[in-house]
Structure formats: C-alpha cells, structure tokens
Design a protein around this motif. Structure first.
Motif, PDB file in Angstrom:
ATOM      1  N   ALA A  14      12.805  44.587  43.682  1.00  0.00           N
ATOM      2  CA  ALA A  14      11.912  45.575  43.056  1.00  0.00           C
ATOM      3  C   ALA A  14      10.528  45.306  43.619  1.00  0.00           C
ATOM      4  CB  ALA A  14      11.889  45.390  41.549  1.00  0.00           C
ATOM      5  N   ASP A  15       9.617  46.301  43.539  1.00  0.00           N
ATOM      6  CA  ASP A  15       8.234  45.931  43.874  1.00  0.00           C
ATOM      7  C   ASP A  15       7.742  44.986  42.784  1.00  0.00           C
ATOM      8  OD1 ASP A  15       8.117  48.002  42.025  1.00  0.00           O
ATOM      9  OD2 ASP A  15       6.668  49.209  43.111  1.00  0.00           O
ATOM     10  N   SER A  16       7.774  45.475  41.536  1.00  0.00           N
ATOM     11  CA  SER A  16       7.437  44.630  40.388  1.00  0.00           C
ATOM     12  C   SER A  16       8.226  45.181  39.202  1.00  0.00           C
ATOM     13  CB  SER A  16       5.930  44.721  40.118  1.00  0.00           C
ATOM     14  OG  SER A  16       5.654  44.544  38.744  1.00  0.00           O
ATOM     15  N   THR A  17       8.922  44.315  38.504  1.00  0.00           N
ATOM     16  CA  THR A  17       9.718  44.799  37.359  1.00  0.00           C
ATOM     17  C   THR A  17       8.789  45.345  36.271  1.00  0.00           C
ATOM     18  OG1 THR A  17       9.819  42.509  36.570  1.00  0.00           O
ATOM     19  CG2 THR A  17      11.762  43.356  37.733  1.00  0.00           C
ATOM     20  N   ASN A  18       7.591  44.780  36.129  1.00  0.00           N
ATOM     21  CA  ASN A  18       6.629  45.330  35.159  1.00  0.00           C
ATOM     22  C   ASN A  18       6.281  46.768  35.525  1.00  0.00           C
ATOM     23  OD1 ASN A  18       6.386  42.843  33.785  1.00  0.00           O
ATOM     24  ND2 ASN A  18       4.228  43.247  33.384  1.00  0.00           N
ATOM     25  N   THR A  19       5.939  46.984  36.808  1.00  0.00           N
ATOM     26  CA  THR A  19       5.529  48.320  37.254  1.00  0.00           C
ATOM     27  C   THR A  19       6.664  49.320  37.058  1.00  0.00           C
ATOM     28  OG1 THR A  19       4.182  47.222  38.907  1.00  0.00           O
ATOM     29  CG2 THR A  19       4.532  49.558  39.221  1.00  0.00           C
ATOM     30  N   LEU A  20       7.873  48.901  37.436  1.00  0.00           N
ATOM     31  CA  LEU A  20       9.015  49.823  37.318  1.00  0.00           C
ATOM     32  C   LEU A  20       9.222  50.284  35.884  1.00  0.00           C
ATOM     33  CD1 LEU A  20      11.906  48.526  39.585  1.00  0.00           C
ATOM     34  CD2 LEU A  20      11.141  50.880  39.318  1.00  0.00           C
ATOM     35  N   ALA A  57      15.127  31.197  43.444  1.00  0.00           N
ATOM     36  CA  ALA A  57      14.562  30.007  42.804  1.00  0.00           C
ATOM     37  C   ALA A  57      13.976  30.334  41.437  1.00  0.00           C
ATOM     38  CB  ALA A  57      13.480  29.400  43.686  1.00  0.00           C
ATOM     39  N   GLN A  58      13.499  31.577  41.284  1.00  0.00           N
ATOM     40  CA  GLN A  58      12.817  31.926  40.025  1.00  0.00           C
ATOM     41  C   GLN A  58      13.662  32.868  39.172  1.00  0.00           C
ATOM     42  OE1 GLN A  58       9.657  33.711  42.212  1.00  0.00           O
ATOM     43  NE2 GLN A  58       8.158  32.218  41.527  1.00  0.00           N
ATOM     44  N   LEU A  59      13.330  32.893  37.897  1.00  0.00           N
ATOM     45  CA  LEU A  59      13.780  33.981  37.025  1.00  0.00           C
ATOM     46  C   LEU A  59      12.597  34.927  36.951  1.00  0.00           C
ATOM     47  CD1 LEU A  59      15.404  32.557  33.760  1.00  0.00           C
ATOM     48  CD2 LEU A  59      16.425  34.236  35.301  1.00  0.00           C
ATOM     49  N   GLN A  60      12.797  36.199  37.316  1.00  0.00           N
ATOM     50  CA  GLN A  60      11.712  37.177  37.281  1.00  0.00           C
ATOM     51  C   GLN A  60      12.214  38.393  36.530  1.00  0.00           C
ATOM     52  OE1 GLN A  60       9.370  37.175  41.174  1.00  0.00           O
ATOM     53  NE2 GLN A  60      11.392  36.657  41.933  1.00  0.00           N
ATOM     54  N   PHE A  61      11.689  38.599  35.336  1.00  0.00           N
ATOM     55  CA  PHE A  61      12.194  39.715  34.533  1.00  0.00           C
ATOM     56  C   PHE A  61      11.124  40.262  33.597  1.00  0.00           C
ATOM     57  CE2 PHE A  61      12.824  37.516  30.438  1.00  0.00           C
ATOM     58  CZ  PHE A  61      12.775  36.177  30.848  1.00  0.00           C
ATOM     59  N   SER A  62      11.388  41.492  33.120  1.00  0.00           N
ATOM     60  CA  SER A  62      10.451  42.148  32.209  1.00  0.00           C
ATOM     61  C   SER A  62      11.226  42.766  31.059  1.00  0.00           C
ATOM     62  CB  SER A  62       9.673  43.250  32.933  1.00  0.00           C
ATOM     63  OG  SER A  62       8.995  42.717  34.050  1.00  0.00           O
ATOM     64  N   VAL A  63      10.563  42.787  29.907  1.00  0.00           N
ATOM     65  CA  VAL A  63      11.203  43.245  28.672  1.00  0.00           C
ATOM     66  C   VAL A  63      10.348  44.359  28.071  1.00  0.00           C
ATOM     67  CG1 VAL A  63      11.974  42.515  26.380  1.00  0.00           C
ATOM     68  CG2 VAL A  63      11.927  40.846  28.267  1.00  0.00           C
TER      69      VAL A  63
END
Ligand code: BTN
Length: 249
Positions: A14-20, A57-63
């Motif tokens: 994704a570009d950024s899960t926050n932006t999406l 390596a990371q967990l990258q997520f948005s709620v």
C-alpha cells in the motif's frame, strides 16, 4: 457496534494504510475494520515525518474507529492505543515496554512502535479515526535505515522468545477493543492509570515545544485530559497538547 478486527484486509503493498482508509469512505465508515500491508511505499509518521517500511520485519496496520465517547475524550484514544500495544507486547513476547508521551512504545529508551492517529476533517457528528500502528518486530537494528539506528529497536532484539507477528496483531486488536469498551463505560481514570504505569514520567527531564519556542523542564504527570504536564525551568506549568517531546534523561 462490531468488534475491532471483525474484518481484516491484508495487502501485499500500500502507499500508506492510514491514507487508504482515510480516503475511502467505504472503509472509513466501517468501525473496527483493519488494514494490514506487508510493505508501505509512502508510510507516514507523526508531524509529517516519513515511516520507513521494512517488509516482513514490521507489523504495519491501521484500524478504523468511531469512538463512542465524549468528543473531549477523543485524544485519550491515542493514549489507549499506546497502552494496547505495550500490553500486547508484554503478553505475547515477555518484554516490558514503556510509553513516551503521547504514544511511542519504547524498550530500553529506544522506539519499538510508532502510532499515528488521524481524523478525517468534516466527518459530521461522529468522529471517524484511523489508528495507524507500526511495530518493529523482526531483525536487528542493522536491518533498519542507518539514520534510525541510534533511536530504534526491534522486539526480536529485546525478547528471548521468537516473535509471532500474527499473535501480536490479534493481541493488539483485542486490547484496543478492551480499551474502547473501558472508555465507553466511563473508565477514563483506569486508562490514565494504566498509561501512567507505563509512562515512567516522574522526574524525567524533557524538551517541549511551547508557544514561546522550545523549552526544557521536568515532566510532572499526565493531566485528566491526557496532556503532558511539565514544570518548565522558567517556573511555569505547561500542558503539552500535541507536538514533539524529547526525553533528556
Ligand atoms: C510515528 O511514530 O511517527 C508514527 C508511525 C506510524 C506508522 C504506521 S505504519 C501503519 C500506518 N500507516 C502509515 O502510513 N503510518 C502508520
């Protein structure tokens, strides 16, 4: 109200899960929706900073959250997210993280997780938040960008146990749900207490941005509104509402 994590969208990139989530009304209208990406090409941090993405390596997520609480208490969601991550890290990996106001999660004075809470402006009556969480799970410090190596750490560096990223994700979502329930039931004091326990604020020297420019002082406490209370060296008491805080000891 559906529970946080009732739907999890998993993306390769994704570009950024926050932006999406912020830009798509269908996503933003769905309280509890989670979007996780293996890699972000334009990950964003607080105060306009970039978030460096290290795939796998990371967990990258948005709620997506529609907090069912007083508008005045909305800033507390940001503190609740920090507590949710710190508690999940401790339960799943055995490390004992601290919180740096408002919600950086630290191990041994180094950042292991960053949290970016954003609101879509003009969202009408109910506030729609996106809580973006990035956790440095695997790898060593040398696997991360050179310019960050002095300030970050990873769970793998700090924990003797192998890191189960999926278990960690689910634990964070469960804790976020529990924190939201607590706030809805008027448990603000419990949240502030949980934050203070992790905050290790007392006596910490800090540099903060005030209306009169950067000033140094001693952190005193977390206010009822969730602001950082600092006794500036000038003698004034200052409530830090947003922005950056630098730990000096
Ligand atoms: C910070 O420490 O400045 C906050 C970092 C937040 C990073 C996460 S990763 C998932 C979500 N998507 C983003 O673009 N940012 C957040």
């Amino acid at each position: 109200m559906k529970p946080i994590g009732h739907q999890i969208i998993r993306l390769e990139e994704a570009d950024s899960t926050n932006t999406l989530l912020l830009e798509n009304p269908e996503y933003l209208g769905n309280h509890g929706l989670v979007m996780i990406a293996r890699h972000q090409t334009a990950g964003r941090g607080r105060m306009g900073r970039q978030w460096a993405s290290i795939p796998d390596a990371q967990l990258q997520f948005s709620v997506v959250m529609h907090p069912d609480i007083d508008v005045a208490d909305i800033p507390l969601v940001s503190l609740a997210a920090g507590v949710a991550v710190a508690d999940a890290l401790e339960a799943v990996t055995g490390v004992s993280p601290r919180l740096k106001w408002p919600n950086d999660v630290m191990i041994d004075q180094r950042k292991v997780c960053g949290i970016l809470v954003e609101t879509q402006p003009g969202q009408g009556k109910s506030t729609h938040l996106v809580v973006g969480i990035g956790i440095n799970c695997l790898g060593g410090i040398q696997d991360y960008p050179q310019e960050l190596r002095d300030i970050l750490t990873t769970v793998a560096e700090a924990s003797a146990k192998p890191v189960d990223k999926e278990a960690l994700l689910l634990a964070v979502l469960r804790n976020l749900e529990a924190q939201h329930t607590l706030l809805r039931r008027g448990g603000k004091a419990d949240l502030l207490q949980a934050w203070r326990k992790r905050g290790a604020l007392q006596g910490r020297r800090v540099r903060v941005e005030t209306p009169n420019g950067e000033q140094e002082g001693v952190a005193l406490d977390l206010s009822e509104a969730g602001f950082l209370v600092v006794r500036l060296d000038s003698g004034e008491t200052h409530h830090q509402v947003s922005g950056n805080v630098v730990w000096l000891n």
